[in-house]
Design a protein around this motif. Structure first.
Motif, short mmCIF file in Angstrom:
data_model
loop_
_atom_site.label_atom_id
_atom_site.label_comp_id
_atom_site.label_asym_id
_atom_site.label_seq_id
_atom_site.Cartn_x
_atom_site.Cartn_y
_atom_site.Cartn_z
N VAL A 283 69.56 117.82 -8.77
CA VAL A 283 68.15 118.13 -8.57
C VAL A 283 67.80 117.83 -7.12
CG1 VAL A 283 67.49 117.69 -10.96
CG2 VAL A 283 67.41 115.82 -9.30
N LEU A 284 66.79 118.54 -6.61
CA LEU A 284 66.33 118.34 -5.25
C LEU A 284 65.02 117.57 -5.30
CD1 LEU A 284 67.09 119.15 -2.31
CD2 LEU A 284 65.46 121.04 -2.54
N LEU A 285 64.99 116.41 -4.67
CA LEU A 285 63.82 115.54 -4.68
C LEU A 285 63.02 115.79 -3.41
CD1 LEU A 285 62.31 113.10 -5.95
CD2 LEU A 285 63.83 111.62 -4.63
N ARG A 286 61.75 116.23 -3.56
CA ARG A 286 60.91 116.59 -2.42
C ARG A 286 59.84 115.55 -2.12
NH1 ARG A 286 61.71 121.29 -0.16
NH2 ARG A 286 62.87 122.93 -1.24
N SER A 287 59.39 114.80 -3.13
CA SER A 287 58.37 113.79 -2.88
C SER A 287 58.58 112.62 -3.82
CB SER A 287 56.96 114.38 -3.06
OG SER A 287 56.69 114.64 -4.42
N VAL A 288 58.02 111.48 -3.43
CA VAL A 288 58.12 110.26 -4.22
C VAL A 288 56.72 109.67 -4.37
CG1 VAL A 288 60.47 109.80 -3.42
CG2 VAL A 288 58.53 108.81 -2.20
N PRO A 289 56.50 108.80 -5.36
CA PRO A 289 55.19 108.15 -5.48
C PRO A 289 54.91 107.28 -4.24
CG PRO A 289 56.48 107.88 -7.48
CD PRO A 289 57.40 108.43 -6.45
N ALA A 290 53.72 107.44 -3.67
CA ALA A 290 53.39 106.69 -2.46
C ALA A 290 53.42 105.18 -2.71
CB ALA A 290 52.02 107.12 -1.95
N LEU A 291 53.05 104.76 -3.93
CA LEU A 291 53.03 103.33 -4.24
C LEU A 291 54.41 102.71 -4.14
CD1 LEU A 291 50.62 102.71 -7.26
CD2 LEU A 291 50.53 101.65 -5.01
N LEU A 292 55.45 103.50 -4.43
CA LEU A 292 56.80 102.94 -4.46
C LEU A 292 57.41 102.84 -3.07
CD1 LEU A 292 58.36 104.59 -7.64
CD2 LEU A 292 57.03 102.50 -7.42
N GLY A 293 56.83 103.51 -2.11
CA GLY A 293 57.29 103.37 -0.73
C GLY A 293 58.75 103.72 -0.57
N ALA A 294 59.48 102.88 0.17
CA ALA A 294 60.87 103.18 0.53
C ALA A 294 61.86 102.54 -0.42
CB ALA A 294 61.14 102.72 1.96
N GLN A 295 61.48 102.36 -1.67
CA GLN A 295 62.41 101.77 -2.63
C GLN A 295 63.55 102.74 -2.94
OE1 GLN A 295 61.23 99.61 -5.99
NE2 GLN A 295 59.24 99.02 -5.19
N ASP A 296 64.52 102.26 -3.70
CA ASP A 296 65.68 103.08 -4.08
C ASP A 296 65.23 104.13 -5.08
OD1 ASP A 296 68.13 104.13 -4.69
OD2 ASP A 296 68.77 102.43 -5.93
N ILE A 297 64.67 105.22 -4.58
CA ILE A 297 64.12 106.24 -5.47
C ILE A 297 65.22 106.98 -6.22
CG2 ILE A 297 64.07 108.08 -3.75
CD1 ILE A 297 61.40 107.35 -6.44
N GLN A 298 66.41 107.11 -5.59
CA GLN A 298 67.52 107.75 -6.31
C GLN A 298 67.93 106.92 -7.51
OE1 GLN A 298 70.84 109.63 -4.80
NE2 GLN A 298 69.88 110.52 -2.97
N GLY A 299 68.02 105.61 -7.32
CA GLY A 299 68.36 104.75 -8.46
C GLY A 299 67.31 104.83 -9.55
N ARG B 52 49.46 109.39 -6.17
CA ARG B 52 49.52 110.13 -4.92
C ARG B 52 50.98 110.25 -4.49
NH1 ARG B 52 49.15 108.77 0.49
NH2 ARG B 52 48.89 106.56 -0.05
N ALA B 53 51.37 111.46 -4.11
CA ALA B 53 52.76 111.71 -3.72
C ALA B 53 52.92 111.58 -2.22
CB ALA B 53 53.18 113.11 -4.17
N GLN B 54 54.11 111.18 -1.83
CA GLN B 54 54.46 111.09 -0.41
C GLN B 54 55.66 112.00 -0.17
OE1 GLN B 54 54.87 107.12 1.32
NE2 GLN B 54 56.76 107.79 2.33
N ALA B 55 55.45 113.07 0.59
CA ALA B 55 56.51 114.04 0.83
C ALA B 55 57.62 113.43 1.68
CB ALA B 55 55.94 115.28 1.52
N LEU B 56 58.85 113.79 1.37
CA LEU B 56 60.00 113.33 2.15
C LEU B 56 60.21 114.25 3.34
CD1 LEU B 56 62.50 112.52 -0.76
CD2 LEU B 56 61.05 110.92 0.49
N LEU B 57 60.54 113.68 4.49
CA LEU B 57 60.84 114.51 5.65
C LEU B 57 62.03 115.41 5.38
CD1 LEU B 57 60.32 111.94 8.57
CD2 LEU B 57 58.82 113.84 7.91
N LEU B 58 63.05 114.85 4.75
CA LEU B 58 64.23 115.61 4.38
C LEU B 58 64.44 115.46 2.88
CD1 LEU B 58 66.68 114.64 7.26
CD2 LEU B 58 65.44 116.80 6.99
N PRO B 59 64.30 116.54 2.11
CA PRO B 59 64.53 116.45 0.66
C PRO B 59 65.92 115.89 0.36
CG PRO B 59 63.56 118.55 1.23
CD PRO B 59 63.94 117.90 2.52
N GLU B 60 66.00 115.09 -0.69
CA GLU B 60 67.27 114.48 -1.08
C GLU B 60 67.85 115.19 -2.28
OE1 GLU B 60 67.43 110.28 -1.52
OE2 GLU B 60 65.83 109.93 -0.04
#
Length: 614
Positions: free
Chosen positions: A508-524, A466-474
């Protein structure tokens, strides 16, 4: 101020002498004593030897002595053997159907060009042996000599003719270590051949002719019953061999032995596949122990990659990688009796629900080091014993059940973890195995693995995260090659909850992240995944170590918090239920952090503890 460019004489091309050519070739083939030893022993195996004796001095720098009982050579063959690119192992001009370990015809001439080489050989048809010598490239014609059927090769003063190379050799101890590693790999590849290795007159190992599993156990320094067998077939490719369970690991990859068509190799792709297969069951930084053998059709394999012949090219690397990862994963799931594994069966099973434990006085827990499930009613109760009853008296739901102890012969052999007989420190389950061994189980680590596997199964059955959309794409800036590798796998990444768009060269523009990973360092995480995908274009995004590690860490954390804790009093039926589920669950030998969930204490180990045996 203008500086004039320096002038150089115009270079002219000249033909190198045969001696210099031999020295250059020697530098490629024989970079250290272990490399020379490898070539000589491979020749002995190719000659049909059933016994090989190796003696080394100073790690092979001073002397290498290899004696075999193979087919031998006559005087004419001896002269050709020390001439470059002469070999008996290629029957045509096509480098495809290569069935022998050697085939290039470079080893003996290269050794003779840089050292003092003596070859004494006798064929079964000859009544005498013949000896040829080569000193720094200077050949002495064959002379009659005494010797048994077979060949003896003695190399002394390695690199005396190339002092620059000798100067860069390591200490005798280091070179001996490399030589031992080479001999262990070659011994594994030829279990039909007895091998004796001496280092400075000390016997390193002396192995008779053995079955493949006995030879593997000898090389891996274990016993046959601790090895998990593999035998997987996919089309014309077959994977066989033996692996140790996840409880047996090393700090380096020195315990990994890989054969391809009986050839010892150190292929990085195969090592990566092994690491991926073991990733769920061992700690990061630890390396599994195994002996694998791949059988690949000769036309789908290129062994002529490097003079050392330890690197390969496969026609279909993805197929080989998938077979190794899948084969090892299935073997680790099923396990092996006594090898840190449990016989597994994958029939549908209900989940065990452990009731919540009510609050308890902390001192009552620590004052009860052992709660047994054996009958205690007939035993006289002293005041001290009464004070130790503590929590069991105040909570009838956790009172020990009265039942007769099971004798080993009464236990079901289908349950290798046996029946629980006690709980130690409210943390460890003591069980009696069908063969009489004692089993000690860490209840929290074991249930953590069971919960982890259940979460994994739920994720696998879902197909996507399940994806979790970012309020502001990174915006993530990457090297251009890595950004292109990510976008080439954009569809795969979307299934993992990572929604990407191209954002110009190298971004690249990141719009969503895996919901399971939460607020981890997704860029890393994204940069690590991009690095792996760029390094291996055939790799699936979900199979990258970076993503798998992050996701698995989340599942492991969830499993840890959702598992029964150390210090929790269990009823006898709960302990037995935990043992039964461990037997049915893949990878139940280690917890999510790679630590063992259970240990076996045999009768001999108990007797050793009490000084009955040594």
């Amino acid at each position: 101020m203008v500086t004039e460019a320096p002038s150089f004489p115009r270079p002219t091309i000249r033909r190198l002498s045969g001696h210099v050519i031999d020295l250059i070739a020697a530098g490629e083939v024989i970079e250290r004593p272990a490399a020379a030893l490898k070539e000589l022993v491979e020749n002995a195996i190719d000659a049909g030897a059933t016994r090989i004796v190796v003696a080394l001095r100073a790690g092979g720098t001073d002397r290498i002595d290899v004696t075999d009982n193979g087919c031998g050579m006559n005087p004419a063959e001896l002269e050709l053997a020390v001439e470059r690119h002469c070999t008996s192992k290629l029957q045509d001009d096509h480098l495809v159907q290569i069935r022998t370990l050697g085939f290039r015809g470079e080893a003996l001439p290269s050794i003779g060009a840089s050292a003092r080489l003596s070859i004494t050989s006798r064929t079964p048809e000859s009544d005498t042996a013949w000896c040829i010598r080569v000193d720094g490239g200077v050949i002495t014609l064959p002379q009659p000599a005494s010797g048994p059927i077979g060949t003896r090769i003695v190399v002394t003063d390695l690199f005396f003719a190339t002092p620059a190379r000798r100067k860069f050799l390591k200490s005798a101890r280091v070179e001996s270590g490399h030589a031992e590693s080479v001999m262990r790999r070659l011994a594994l590849s030829a279990p039909h051949c007895a091998m004796r290795v001496l280092l400075d007159d000390k016997v390193l190992f002396d192995l008779p002719e053995q079955s493949p599993i006995s030879r593997a156990a000898s090389i891996l320094d274990t016993t046959p019953d601790t090895l998990i067998p593999l035998d997987e077939q996919r089309g014309a490719v077959r994977l066989s061999g033996f692996a140790c369970g996840p409880a047996r690991t090393r700090a380096t990859g020195s315990g990994q032995f890989i054969l391809v068509n009986n050839r010892p190799v150190t292929d990085p792709m195969l090592r990566t596949a092994i690491r991926v297969a073991y990733r769920p069951v061992i700690e990061r930084g630890r390396f599994p122990v195994m002996a694998l053998h791949l059988k690949v059709p000769l036309e789908r394999l290129d062994v002529n990659v490097h003079p050392a012949k330890t690197e390969l090219r496969f026609a279909d690397e993805a197929e080989i990688r998938s077979l190794v990862i899948g084969g090892l994963g299935r073997a680790l799931g099923h396990g092996s009796k006594g090898g840190g594994g449990i016989h597994a069966s994958f029939a549908p099973r209900p989940s065990i629900v452990y009731p919540p434990r009510p609050p308890e006085p902390r001192e009552a827990v620590t004052s009860l080091p052992l709660q047994t499930t054996l009958p205690t009613a007939s035993a006289p109760q002293t005041p001290q014993a009464a004070s130790r009853q503590g929590f069991a008296e105040t909570d009838p739901a956790f009172a020990p059940a009265a039942r007769a102890p099971q004798q080993p012969e009464a236990l079901d052999p289908a349950f290798p973890l046996g029946a629980s007989i006690a709980q130690v420190f409210d943390t460890y389950i003591l069980a009696l195995a069908p063969d009489g061994d004692l089993i000690l189980v860490d209840q929290h680590a074991a249930h953590e693995r069971l919960t982890h596997e259940r979460l994994r199964e739920q994720y696998a059955s879902g197909g996507t995260l399940r994806a979790q959309a970012l309020l502001l794409p990174e915006v993530v800036d990457l090297p251009r090659r890595e950004a292109e590798a990510l976008m080439a796998r954009a569809e795969d990444l979307a299934k993992l909850g990572i929604d990407l768009e191209s954002f110009g060269p190298g971004s690249v523009l990141l719009r969503s992240v895996p919901a399971l990973l939460g607020a981890q360092d997704i860029q890393g995480l994204l940069k690590d995944v991009a690095d792996e995908l760029a390094s291996d274009p055939d790799l699936d995004a979900a199979s990258t170590g970076s993503f798998a590690h992050h996701l698995d860490a989340i599942l492991a954390r969830m499993a840890c918090h959702g598992s029964i804790r150390a210090g929790r009093r269990l009823k006898p039926e709960e302990m037995d239920a935990l043992l039964r589920e461990m037997e049915r669950t893949p990878r139940a030998n280690t917890c999510s952090h790679g630590r063992p969930t259970w240990l076996r204490l045999t009768r001999r180990e108990l007797e050793r503890l009490f000084g009955r045996v040594k």
